[in-house]
Design a protein around this motif. Sequence first.
Motif, PDB file in Angstrom:
ATOM      1  N   ASP A 118      -9.276   3.234  -8.762  1.00  0.00           N
ATOM      2  CA  ASP A 118      -8.819   1.847  -8.666  1.00  0.00           C
ATOM      3  C   ASP A 118      -9.768   0.894  -9.392  1.00  0.00           C
ATOM      4  OD1 ASP A 118     -10.733   2.360  -6.533  1.00  0.00           O
ATOM      5  OD2 ASP A 118     -10.156   0.410  -5.693  1.00  0.00           O
ATOM      6  N   LYS A 119     -11.049   1.219  -9.451  1.00  0.00           N
ATOM      7  CA  LYS A 119     -12.004   0.357 -10.153  1.00  0.00           C
ATOM      8  C   LYS A 119     -11.723   0.378 -11.663  1.00  0.00           C
ATOM      9  CE  LYS A 119     -14.030  -0.237  -6.231  1.00  0.00           C
ATOM     10  NZ  LYS A 119     -12.940  -0.273  -5.273  1.00  0.00           N
ATOM     11  N   ILE A 120     -11.373   1.552 -12.172  1.00  0.00           N
ATOM     12  CA  ILE A 120     -11.024   1.672 -13.586  1.00  0.00           C
ATOM     13  C   ILE A 120      -9.770   0.857 -13.884  1.00  0.00           C
ATOM     14  CG2 ILE A 120     -10.274   3.286 -15.393  1.00  0.00           C
ATOM     15  CD1 ILE A 120     -12.032   5.401 -13.905  1.00  0.00           C
ATOM     16  N   ILE A 121      -8.790   0.942 -12.994  1.00  0.00           N
ATOM     17  CA  ILE A 121      -7.548   0.189 -13.175  1.00  0.00           C
ATOM     18  C   ILE A 121      -7.821  -1.308 -13.155  1.00  0.00           C
ATOM     19  CG2 ILE A 121      -5.322  -0.367 -12.094  1.00  0.00           C
ATOM     20  CD1 ILE A 121      -5.285   2.678 -11.260  1.00  0.00           C
ATOM     21  N   HIS A 122      -8.627  -1.774 -12.199  1.00  0.00           N
ATOM     22  CA  HIS A 122      -8.976  -3.197 -12.142  1.00  0.00           C
ATOM     23  C   HIS A 122      -9.662  -3.631 -13.431  1.00  0.00           C
ATOM     24  CE1 HIS A 122      -8.144  -4.710  -8.020  1.00  0.00           C
ATOM     25  NE2 HIS A 122      -8.079  -3.403  -7.751  1.00  0.00           N
ATOM     26  N   PHE A 123     -10.623  -2.845 -13.892  1.00  0.00           N
ATOM     27  CA  PHE A 123     -11.357  -3.166 -15.116  1.00  0.00           C
ATOM     28  C   PHE A 123     -10.403  -3.281 -16.309  1.00  0.00           C
ATOM     29  CE2 PHE A 123     -13.592  -1.957 -18.974  1.00  0.00           C
ATOM     30  CZ  PHE A 123     -14.747  -2.730 -18.919  1.00  0.00           C
ATOM     31  N   LEU A 124      -9.579  -2.264 -16.507  1.00  0.00           N
ATOM     32  CA  LEU A 124      -8.666  -2.251 -17.659  1.00  0.00           C
ATOM     33  C   LEU A 124      -7.613  -3.345 -17.572  1.00  0.00           C
ATOM     34  CD1 LEU A 124      -8.185   1.608 -18.082  1.00  0.00           C
ATOM     35  CD2 LEU A 124      -9.567   0.061 -19.505  1.00  0.00           C
TER      36      LEU A 124
ATOM     37  N   ALA B 187       0.815  -1.217   0.000  1.00  0.00           N
ATOM     38  CA  ALA B 187       0.000   0.000   0.000  1.00  0.00           C
ATOM     39  C   ALA B 187       0.848   1.267   0.000  1.00  0.00           C
ATOM     40  CB  ALA B 187      -0.943   0.000   1.199  1.00  0.00           C
ATOM     41  N   SER B 188       1.999   1.226   0.656  1.00  0.00           N
ATOM     42  CA  SER B 188       2.861   2.412   0.728  1.00  0.00           C
ATOM     43  C   SER B 188       3.401   2.817  -0.640  1.00  0.00           C
ATOM     44  CB  SER B 188       4.027   2.157   1.684  1.00  0.00           C
ATOM     45  OG  SER B 188       4.795   1.065   1.222  1.00  0.00           O
ATOM     46  N   GLY B 189       3.414   1.904  -1.592  1.00  0.00           N
ATOM     47  CA  GLY B 189       3.933   2.199  -2.925  1.00  0.00           C
ATOM     48  C   GLY B 189       2.858   2.447  -3.965  1.00  0.00           C
ATOM     49  N   VAL B 190       1.602   2.458  -3.545  1.00  0.00           N
ATOM     50  CA  VAL B 190       0.493   2.642  -4.485  1.00  0.00           C
ATOM     51  C   VAL B 190       0.118   4.119  -4.527  1.00  0.00           C
ATOM     52  CG1 VAL B 190      -1.909   2.049  -4.991  1.00  0.00           C
ATOM     53  CG2 VAL B 190      -0.380   0.319  -4.042  1.00  0.00           C
ATOM     54  N   PRO B 191       0.216   4.739  -5.712  1.00  0.00           N
ATOM     55  CA  PRO B 191      -0.166   6.154  -5.804  1.00  0.00           C
ATOM     56  C   PRO B 191      -1.672   6.323  -5.618  1.00  0.00           C
ATOM     57  CG  PRO B 191       0.317   5.282  -7.976  1.00  0.00           C
ATOM     58  CD  PRO B 191       0.635   4.186  -6.989  1.00  0.00           C
ATOM     59  N   SER B 192      -2.053   7.451  -5.067  1.00  0.00           N
ATOM     60  CA  SER B 192      -3.482   7.701  -4.901  1.00  0.00           C
ATOM     61  C   SER B 192      -4.002   8.418  -6.148  1.00  0.00           C
ATOM     62  CB  SER B 192      -3.742   8.543  -3.660  1.00  0.00           C
ATOM     63  OG  SER B 192      -3.100   9.798  -3.783  1.00  0.00           O
TER      64      SER B 192
END
Length: 119
Positions: free
Chosen positions: A40-46, A29-34
């Motif tokens: 995040d839903k768009i990223i999961h979908f794509l 989580a510390s390395g995940v940009p906000s």
Amino acid sequence: MPLKYMSLKYYAPLAVSLVAALIILFTPASGVPSGFQHSDKIIHFLLFAALAYSSRFAGMTTHVTLAWTVGFAVVSEILQALLPLGRSGSALDAVFDILGVGAGLLIAVRVLPARSAIH
């Protein structure tokens, strides 16, 4: 043509998509940009659309593609909840993963030539 005889050019997009998925889904989580709300839903979908499409491009059947990508979606959310990554698993993320799989399969049907023409 059996998968083992296919050219590497058919496997490369799947390998790249899978490595990207592993990095994106299992970065602490510390390395995940906000991003903006629900980005995040768009990223999961794509991400899962790319996995499904590249799986079909590699010559996997629709059933095999559906089985492994949906299985990967569910397992990845469970692992995010269980591993000490500071992340949480989300049923809604899994839903967007599965919607992405469906989109990737639909795009593959429309875009990819018949399997015999690919190989």
